[in-house]
Motif scaffolding. Structure first.
Motif, PDB file in Angstrom:
ATOM      1  N   UNK A  67       0.748  -1.541  -0.027  1.00 59.50           N
ATOM      2  CA  UNK A  67      -0.069  -0.028   0.055  1.00 59.50           C
ATOM      3  C   UNK A  67       0.896   1.733   0.287  1.00 59.50           C
ATOM      4  N   UNK A  68       2.245   1.134   0.314  1.00 55.07           N
ATOM      5  CA  UNK A  68       3.095   2.569   0.562  1.00 55.07           C
ATOM      6  C   UNK A  68       2.779   3.110  -1.111  1.00 55.07           C
ATOM      7  N   UNK A  69       3.284   2.118  -1.864  1.00 54.18           N
ATOM      8  CA  UNK A  69       3.364   2.396  -3.217  1.00 54.18           C
ATOM      9  C   UNK A  69       2.256   3.846  -4.075  1.00 54.18           C
ATOM     10  N   UNK A  70       0.318   3.597  -3.678  1.00 55.79           N
ATOM     11  CA  UNK A  70      -0.388   4.040  -3.828  1.00 55.79           C
ATOM     12  C   UNK A  70      -0.061   5.519  -3.143  1.00 55.79           C
ATOM     13  N   UNK A  71       0.605   5.617  -2.156  1.00 53.63           N
ATOM     14  CA  UNK A  71       0.270   7.022  -1.568  1.00 53.63           C
ATOM     15  C   UNK A  71       1.677   8.081  -2.495  1.00 53.63           C
ATOM     16  N   UNK A  72       2.831   7.043  -3.226  1.00 49.02           N
ATOM     17  CA  UNK A  72       3.510   7.661  -4.160  1.00 49.02           C
ATOM     18  C   UNK A  72       2.886   8.821  -5.582  1.00 49.02           C
ATOM     19  N   UNK A  73       1.776   8.024  -5.170  1.00 47.73           N
ATOM     20  CA  UNK A  73       0.500   8.595  -6.435  1.00 47.73           C
ATOM     21  C   UNK A  73       1.293   8.305  -8.217  1.00 47.73           C
ATOM     22  N   UNK A  74       1.889   6.900  -8.190  1.00 45.61           N
ATOM     23  CA  UNK A  74       1.745   6.518  -9.444  1.00 45.61           C
ATOM     24  C   UNK A  74       0.447   6.946 -10.557  1.00 45.61           C
ATOM     25  N   UNK A  75       1.048   6.472 -11.569  1.00 49.11           N
ATOM     26  CA  UNK A  75       0.308   6.538 -12.928  1.00 49.11           C
ATOM     27  C   UNK A  75      -1.257   5.367 -12.475  1.00 49.11           C
ATOM     28  N   UNK A  76      -0.953   4.615 -11.331  1.00 46.25           N
ATOM     29  CA  UNK A  76      -1.887   3.300 -12.174  1.00 46.25           C
ATOM     30  C   UNK A  76      -2.982   3.947 -11.718  1.00 46.25           C
ATOM     31  N   UNK A  77      -3.806   3.700 -12.310  1.00 46.36           N
ATOM     32  CA  UNK A  77      -5.103   3.264 -12.682  1.00 46.36           C
ATOM     33  C   UNK A  77      -6.045   1.891 -11.853  1.00 46.36           C
ATOM     34  N   UNK A  78      -5.622   1.419 -12.134  1.00 48.74           N
ATOM     35  CA  UNK A  78      -6.698   0.160 -11.263  1.00 48.74           C
ATOM     36  C   UNK A  78      -5.779  -1.255 -10.592  1.00 48.74           C
ATOM     37  N   UNK A  79      -6.788  -1.104  -9.714  1.00 45.83           N
ATOM     38  CA  UNK A  79      -5.026  -2.228  -9.057  1.00 45.83           C
ATOM     39  C   UNK A  79      -6.630  -3.166  -8.245  1.00 45.83           C
ATOM     40  N   UNK A  80      -6.269  -4.662  -8.378  1.00 52.55           N
ATOM     41  CA  UNK A  80      -6.640  -6.062  -8.958  1.00 52.55           C
ATOM     42  C   UNK A  80      -6.323  -6.678  -7.624  1.00 52.55           C
ATOM     43  N   UNK A  81      -7.152  -6.582  -6.323  1.00 49.41           N
ATOM     44  CA  UNK A  81      -6.293  -7.529  -4.936  1.00 49.41           C
ATOM     45  C   UNK A  81      -7.917  -8.300  -4.241  1.00 49.41           C
ATOM     46  N   UNK A  82      -8.548  -8.733  -5.522  1.00 53.50           N
ATOM     47  CA  UNK A  82      -8.857 -10.034  -4.987  1.00 53.50           C
ATOM     48  C   UNK A  82      -9.508 -11.235  -4.488  1.00 53.50           C
ATOM     49  N   UNK A  83      -9.185 -11.624  -3.348  1.00 56.55           N
ATOM     50  CA  UNK A  83      -9.019 -12.962  -2.619  1.00 56.55           C
ATOM     51  C   UNK A  83      -7.621 -12.757  -2.708  1.00 56.55           C
ATOM     52  N   UNK A  84      -6.782 -11.599  -2.041  1.00 62.25           N
ATOM     53  CA  UNK A  84      -5.873 -12.175  -1.128  1.00 62.25           C
ATOM     54  C   UNK A  84      -5.729 -12.199   0.119  1.00 62.25           C
ATOM     55  N   UNK A  85      -6.964 -12.508   0.625  1.00 62.74           N
ATOM     56  CA  UNK A  85      -7.454 -12.740   1.929  1.00 62.74           C
ATOM     57  C   UNK A  85      -6.222 -11.821   3.573  1.00 62.74           C
ATOM     58  N   UNK A  86      -6.805 -10.372   2.993  1.00 63.93           N
ATOM     59  CA  UNK A  86      -6.277  -8.914   3.211  1.00 63.93           C
ATOM     60  C   UNK A  86      -6.606  -9.244   4.532  1.00 63.93           C
ATOM     61  N   UNK A  87      -5.602  -8.747   5.455  1.00 60.85           N
ATOM     62  CA  UNK A  87      -5.729  -8.641   7.333  1.00 60.85           C
ATOM     63  C   UNK A  87      -6.634  -6.889   7.193  1.00 60.85           C
ATOM     64  N   UNK A  88      -6.936  -7.229   8.729  1.00 63.05           N
ATOM     65  CA  UNK A  88      -7.525  -5.582   8.825  1.00 63.05           C
ATOM     66  C   UNK A  88      -6.992  -4.763   9.143  1.00 63.05           C
ATOM     67  N   UNK A  89      -4.964  -4.957   9.352  1.00 63.97           N
ATOM     68  CA  UNK A  89      -3.644  -4.163   9.453  1.00 63.97           C
ATOM     69  C   UNK A  89      -3.532  -3.659   7.754  1.00 63.97           C
ATOM     70  N   UNK A  90      -4.186  -4.424   6.849  1.00 60.97           N
ATOM     71  CA  UNK A  90      -3.944  -4.330   5.531  1.00 60.97           C
ATOM     72  C   UNK A  90      -4.637  -3.624   4.888  1.00 60.97           C
TER      73      UNK A  90
END
Length: 180
Positions: free
Chosen positions: A55-78
């Protein structure tokens, strides 16, 4: 490779295990990449603090338009780390968090995304584990969001009583396509 690549626009790293070391390498490279538009990490098992690190790279405002995190079993901290990153990100327009077993407590973090981000158009929260309270949190946050155009809540544990705030939301937000 990602750091200096000037042509890569789509990256798929699906069905794998990404440990903290790998997450650090990906996040570091993506902070400097200026061409990647779509990142698909679906069905990965992000071990330890991997989601928080990525998630730290999202703060850098990259040109990324789409992020698919389907089914990654994300934690509460995540999920809270992602929410924090979205306070700074002004490029992402599509986020898929489906099939992550998100519960109603974790939807509080998602409300942070909806309340602070002004570029997100598409949010997929289908196939998670939240109902009553989670639906209320999300519906309240979407009321104050004027950019979201699609919200997918299909295949959650919704009861008839959970649908009332969504029915009201659909009446108020005519430009929003709401699936539930």
């Amino acid at each position: 490779m990602l750091k200096s690549n000037t042509t890569l626009s789509i990256l798929k790293l699906v069905v794998d295990e990404i440990e903290e070391k790998g997450a650090k390498a990906i996040a570091h490279a993506l902070k400097f990449n200026t061409t990647l538009m779509k990142l698909n990490l679906k069905n990965n098992y992000l071990i330890g603090r991997s989601t928080e690190i990525l998630s730290t790279f999202l703060k850098a405002n990259t040109p990324l338009k789409e992020l698919n995190l389907r089914g990654i079993t994300i934690t509460s901290k995540g999920i809270y780390a992602l929410s924090e990153a979205f306070k700074f990100n002004t490029s992402l327009i599509a986020l898929n968090l489906s099939q992550n077993f998100l519960n109603h407590e974790q939807t509080k973090a998602i409300t942070g995304i909806l309340e602070s981000n002004t570029t997100l158009l598409y949010l997929d929260l289908s196939r998670n584990d939240f109902a009553n309270e989670g639906v209320k949190f999300i519906a309240a946050a979407v009321k104050s969001n004027n950019t979201l155009r699609l919200l997918n809540l299909e295949n959650n544990k919704l009861r008839e009583t959970d649908e009332k705030p969504l029915d009201e939301l659909a009446q108020q937000k005519k430009k929003l396509e709401l699936k539930y």
